[in-house]
Design a protein around this motif. Structure first.
Motif, PDB file in Angstrom:
ATOM      1  N   THR A  17       0.834  -1.200   0.000  1.00 45.45           N
ATOM      2  CA  THR A  17       0.000   0.000   0.000  1.00 45.45           C
ATOM      3  C   THR A  17       0.866   1.247   0.000  1.00 45.45           C
ATOM      4  N   ALA A  18       0.244   2.376  -0.356  1.00 40.84           N
ATOM      5  CA  ALA A  18       0.967   3.647  -0.354  1.00 40.84           C
ATOM      6  C   ALA A  18       1.478   3.980   1.045  1.00 40.84           C
ATOM      7  N   GLY A  19       0.757   3.518   2.081  1.00 42.18           N
ATOM      8  CA  GLY A  19       1.179   3.785   3.447  1.00 42.18           C
ATOM      9  C   GLY A  19       2.499   3.134   3.811  1.00 42.18           C
ATOM     10  N   HIS A  20       2.865   2.047   3.103  1.00 41.01           N
ATOM     11  CA  HIS A  20       4.161   1.427   3.304  1.00 41.01           C
ATOM     12  C   HIS A  20       5.195   1.927   2.290  1.00 41.01           C
ATOM     13  N   ILE A  21       4.737   2.210   1.067  1.00 43.81           N
ATOM     14  CA  ILE A  21       5.659   2.563  -0.004  1.00 43.81           C
ATOM     15  C   ILE A  21       6.167   3.993   0.125  1.00 43.81           C
ATOM     16  N   GLU A  22       5.290   4.936   0.401  1.00 42.79           N
ATOM     17  CA  GLU A  22       5.693   6.341   0.423  1.00 42.79           C
ATOM     18  C   GLU A  22       6.755   6.645   1.489  1.00 42.79           C
ATOM     19  N   ARG A  47       1.836  -7.648  -6.816  1.00 39.74           N
ATOM     20  CA  ARG A  47       0.468  -7.308  -6.423  1.00 39.74           C
ATOM     21  C   ARG A  47       0.316  -5.864  -5.956  1.00 39.74           C
ATOM     22  N   GLY A  48       1.414  -5.229  -5.550  1.00 39.50           N
ATOM     23  CA  GLY A  48       1.314  -3.952  -4.867  1.00 39.50           C
ATOM     24  C   GLY A  48       1.422  -2.738  -5.772  1.00 39.50           C
ATOM     25  N   LEU A  49       1.132  -1.571  -5.181  1.00 41.17           N
ATOM     26  CA  LEU A  49       1.238  -0.304  -5.897  1.00 41.17           C
ATOM     27  C   LEU A  49       2.679   0.036  -6.245  1.00 41.17           C
ATOM     28  N   GLU A  50       3.631  -0.661  -5.614  1.00 43.04           N
ATOM     29  CA  GLU A  50       5.040  -0.354  -5.858  1.00 43.04           C
ATOM     30  C   GLU A  50       5.452  -0.567  -7.311  1.00 43.04           C
ATOM     31  N   THR A  51       4.730  -1.426  -8.042  1.00 44.25           N
ATOM     32  CA  THR A  51       5.098  -1.669  -9.439  1.00 44.25           C
ATOM     33  C   THR A  51       4.946  -0.407 -10.281  1.00 44.25           C
ATOM     34  N   ASP A  52       4.098   0.520  -9.827  1.00 44.96           N
ATOM     35  CA  ASP A  52       3.951   1.814 -10.499  1.00 44.96           C
ATOM     36  C   ASP A  52       4.756   2.908  -9.795  1.00 44.96           C
ATOM     37  N   LEU A  53       4.655   2.960  -8.472  1.00 46.63           N
ATOM     38  CA  LEU A  53       5.227   4.080  -7.719  1.00 46.63           C
ATOM     39  C   LEU A  53       6.752   4.071  -7.690  1.00 46.63           C
ATOM     40  N   VAL A  54       7.348   2.904  -7.517  1.00 47.87           N
ATOM     41  CA  VAL A  54       8.807   2.847  -7.361  1.00 47.87           C
ATOM     42  C   VAL A  54       9.545   3.220  -8.655  1.00 47.87           C
ATOM     43  N   PRO A  55       9.225   2.598  -9.792  1.00 51.87           N
ATOM     44  CA  PRO A  55       9.917   3.004 -11.023  1.00 51.87           C
ATOM     45  C   PRO A  55       9.704   4.474 -11.373  1.00 51.87           C
ATOM     46  N   ALA A  56       8.499   4.992 -11.057  1.00 48.21           N
ATOM     47  CA  ALA A  56       8.213   6.395 -11.354  1.00 48.21           C
ATOM     48  C   ALA A  56       9.117   7.338 -10.572  1.00 48.21           C
ATOM     49  N   ARG A  57       9.609   6.878  -9.433  1.00 50.86           N
ATOM     50  CA  ARG A  57      10.501   7.712  -8.620  1.00 50.86           C
ATOM     51  C   ARG A  57      11.971   7.445  -8.933  1.00 50.86           C
ATOM     52  N   GLY A  58      12.238   6.538  -9.881  1.00 50.78           N
ATOM     53  CA  GLY A  58      13.602   6.342 -10.350  1.00 50.78           C
ATOM     54  C   GLY A  58      14.427   5.331  -9.581  1.00 50.78           C
ATOM     55  N   TYR A  59      13.765   4.392  -8.896  1.00 52.97           N
ATOM     56  CA  TYR A  59      14.503   3.388  -8.121  1.00 52.97           C
ATOM     57  C   TYR A  59      14.280   1.995  -8.719  1.00 52.97           C
ATOM     58  N   GLY A 107       7.300  -2.390   7.432  1.00 54.51           N
ATOM     59  CA  GLY A 107       6.134  -3.194   7.766  1.00 54.51           C
ATOM     60  C   GLY A 107       5.435  -3.745   6.543  1.00 54.51           C
ATOM     61  N   GLY A 108       4.451  -4.613   6.777  1.00 61.46           N
ATOM     62  CA  GLY A 108       3.707  -5.214   5.688  1.00 61.46           C
ATOM     63  C   GLY A 108       4.331  -6.506   5.207  1.00 61.46           C
ATOM     64  N   TYR A 109       3.671  -7.142   4.228  1.00 61.64           N
ATOM     65  CA  TYR A 109       4.079  -8.483   3.824  1.00 61.64           C
ATOM     66  C   TYR A 109       5.361  -8.517   3.007  1.00 61.64           C
ATOM     67  N   VAL A 110       5.875  -7.372   2.573  1.00 64.65           N
ATOM     68  CA  VAL A 110       7.178  -7.345   1.909  1.00 64.65           C
ATOM     69  C   VAL A 110       8.295  -7.290   2.949  1.00 64.65           C
ATOM     70  N   ALA A 111       8.039  -6.642   4.062  1.00 62.12           N
ATOM     71  CA  ALA A 111       9.073  -6.456   5.076  1.00 62.12           C
ATOM     72  C   ALA A 111       9.430  -7.749   5.796  1.00 62.12           C
ATOM     73  N   LEU A 112       8.444  -8.607   6.065  1.00 64.48           N
ATOM     74  CA  LEU A 112       8.724  -9.820   6.840  1.00 64.48           C
ATOM     75  C   LEU A 112       9.785 -10.708   6.181  1.00 64.48           C
ATOM     76  N   PRO A 113       9.678 -11.045   4.894  1.00 67.05           N
ATOM     77  CA  PRO A 113      10.744 -11.840   4.267  1.00 67.05           C
ATOM     78  C   PRO A 113      12.094 -11.119   4.286  1.00 67.05           C
ATOM     79  N   ALA A 114      12.063  -9.799   4.195  1.00 63.35           N
ATOM     80  CA  ALA A 114      13.316  -9.034   4.222  1.00 63.35           C
ATOM     81  C   ALA A 114      14.002  -9.168   5.566  1.00 63.35           C
ATOM     82  N   TYR A 115      13.236  -9.074   6.653  1.00 66.42           N
ATOM     83  CA  TYR A 115      13.812  -9.218   7.994  1.00 66.42           C
ATOM     84  C   TYR A 115      14.411 -10.615   8.176  1.00 66.42           C
ATOM     85  N   LEU A 116      13.662 -11.629   7.749  1.00 64.94           N
ATOM     86  CA  LEU A 116      14.140 -13.001   7.919  1.00 64.94           C
ATOM     87  C   LEU A 116      15.355 -13.279   7.039  1.00 64.94           C
ATOM     88  N   ALA A 117      15.335 -12.758   5.824  1.00 65.10           N
ATOM     89  CA  ALA A 117      16.460 -12.987   4.912  1.00 65.10           C
ATOM     90  C   ALA A 117      17.722 -12.285   5.395  1.00 65.10           C
TER      91      ALA A 117
END
Length: 374
Positions: A17-22, A47-59, A107-117
Motif C-alpha cells: 500500500t501507499a502507506g508502506h511505499i511512500e 500485487r502492490g502499488l510499488e510496481t507503479d510508484l517505485v519506477p516512477a521515482r527512479g529506483y 512493515g507489511g508483507y514485503v518487510a517480513l521476508p526481508a527481515y528473515l532474509a
C-alpha cells in the motif's frame, strides 16, 4: 569488496500500500540527498502499488513472492511456511546480488521476508545484514514486531507503538510535501483545478481508492457548502462516482477520481476531510492543514490512534464514520472555513504536531547503521 571500497547499498522494504511505499521512498530520496552515490533498491511484489510508484521515482524494484498473513485459520495458513521459505530465499538472493549493507523495513508483507532474509546469513555461513525497522502506525503490525527482535535500530512514528525501545522520529514524508509553500502555490493550485481563487476550499479524499461514506456525506452537503461560498475539491476514488448538482454548488465543486498532484491539492485547500491512515495524517499535518479525520470503522482502531496526537495539539478533530453525515459536514466545516483566525490557529497547531524532518533523520540513522556506526 567491503562497503568502504564501494558505494553503500541500501534495500528498502515497504510494498503493498501507499502507506508502506511512500515512507520507504521518502527515506530513499533523503539518502540520495545525503550521499548521491548511495545505491537504493526497493523490494516489492507484483500485487502492490510499488510496481507503479517505485519506477516512477527512479529506483530499481526487485520483486519477491508475496507472503500475505492469513487473519483466520484457513488452508492458506497451512501453505504459509512454504510461501515464507520461497520468499525468504528470493529475498536473500536480492540482498546478495545488491551487496546490501542494510535493510530498512516499513512493515507489511514485503518487510517480513526481508527481515528473515537479512538474518539468514548466520545459518548459511554468510554475513548478517543489519536491519532498521520503522513503524508508521500507532500500533505495530506483526511483521515489524518480528523484525524489531533482531533489528539494530527500531524507529516509530509515535510513542506507544508496541515496539520496545523504539526511538520516536515521526513518519518520513517526501520533500515535495514537507517543503511545500502553500501560500506561494495557492493561486497556481486553484487555477490548476479550476477553483475560485478567493473562496475557501475544502479538500476531500479517502485514500487511493476513495471512501464511500466521505463521498456521500460531502456530496450531500454540496448545496449548503455552495450557499456558504465554499469551494470543494473532491477525490472520490477511481471506482466510485459522485453526483452533485453543480448549479447549486457554487462557487465550485470539482470532482476527480484520483489526485496525482497532492502538493497542488494541499496548496489549494484551507481544510481537509479525510481518513486517518498514518501517511495521510503525516502529510496533512506536515503541510499544516486543519482536518476532520474520519477513521476507518473496522480494524483494530489504529486509524483513530494515528490522528489523536494532532487532535490533542489542536490541529484537527475526529469524527466517527457512523457519525458522519451531510449535516455534520455543514455544521462543522462551514463555521471553520468562514473563520480565518481559527483556520490559521489550527494550521499552526497541525504543523507543530508533525515531524517535517523525519526522512532526513531516518536516512542519517540508516547511513550510520550501514557504516557500522550505530
Amino acid at each position: 569488496m567491503s562497503s568502504g571500497d564501494r558505494a553503500l547499498s541500501v534495500v528498502v522494504a515497504g510494498g503493498g500500500t501507499a502507506g508502506h511505499i511512500e515512507p520507504a521512498l521518502a527515506v530513499a530520496d533523503a539518502l540520495r540527498e545525503l550521499d548521491p552515490t548511495v545505491r537504493v533498491t526497493a523490494l516489492g511484489t507484483e500485487r502492490g502499488l510499488e510496481t507503479d510508484l517505485v519506477p516512477a521515482r527512479g529506483y530499481p524494484l526487485e520483486l519477491i513472492p508475496p507472503v500475505p498473513l492469513p487473519r483466520k485459520p484457513t488452508l492458506d495458513l497451512l501453505r504459509l511456511p512454504g510461501r515464507v521459505r520461497a520468499s525468504v530465499r528470493r529475498t536473500r538472493a536480492v540482498l546478495d546480488e545488491t551487496q546490501a549493507d542494510v535493510v530498512v523495513g516499513f512493515g507489511g508483507y514485503v518487510a517480513l521476508p526481508a527481515y528473515l532474509a537479512a538474518s539468514r546469513g548466520l545459518r548459511r555461513g554468510r554475513r548478517r545484514i543489519p536491519v532498521v525497522v520503522h513503524e508508521a502506525n500507532a500500533s505495530a503490525g506483526i511483521a515489524n514486531k518480528v523484525g524489531a527482535r533482531g533489528a539494530t535500530r527500531v524507529l516509530a512514528a509515535v510513542p506507544g507503538s508496541g515496539l520496545r525501545g523504539a526511538q520516536v522520529v515521526g513518519i518520513p514524508v517526501r520533500g515535495s510535501i514537507t517543503g511545500l509553500d502553500r501560500a506561494g502555490l495557492r493561486a497556481q493550485a486553484r487555477e490548476h483545478f479550476g477553483l475560485d481563487p478567493e473562496a475557501p476550499v475544502l479538500l476531500v479524499f479517502g485514500g487511493s481508492q476513495g471512501a464511500r461514506s466521505l463521498n456521500e456525506a460531502v456530496a450531500g452537503a454540496a448545496r449548503e457548502l455552495g450557499a456558504a461560498g465554499i469551494s470543494v475539491l473532491h477525490a472520490h476514488g477511481p471506482k466510485n462516482t459522485v453526483s452533485v448538482d453543480r448549479d447549486q454548488a457554487a462557487p465550485a465543486y470539482v470532482t476527480v477520481p484520483y489526485l496525482t498532484r497532492m502538493d497542488l491539492a494541499y496548496a489549494a485547500a484551507d481544510a481537509v476531510i479525510c481518513r486517518s491512515g498514518a501517511m495521510t495524517v503525516a502529510e496533512v499535518s506536515a503541510v499544516g492543514l486543519p482536518a476532520m479525520y474520519v477513521p476507518l470503522p473496522h480494524g483494530n482502531g489504529e486509524q483513530e490512534l494515528n490522528a489523536k496526537p494532532v487532535v490533542a495539539a489542536g490541529g484537527g478533530m475526529i469524527v466517527a464514520d457512523a457519525d458522519l453525515s451531510p449535516r455534520r459536514v455543514v455544521e462543522t466545516m462551514v463555521p471553520l472555513l468562514q473563520d480565518r483566525r481559527r483556520l490559521d490557529a489550527m494550521s499552526e497547531c497541525a504543523a507543530g504536531a508533525g515531524h517535517r524532518d523525519a526522512a532526513k533523520e531516518i536516512a542519517k540513522i540508516v547511513m550510520d547503521v550501514a557504516r557500522g556506526q550505530a
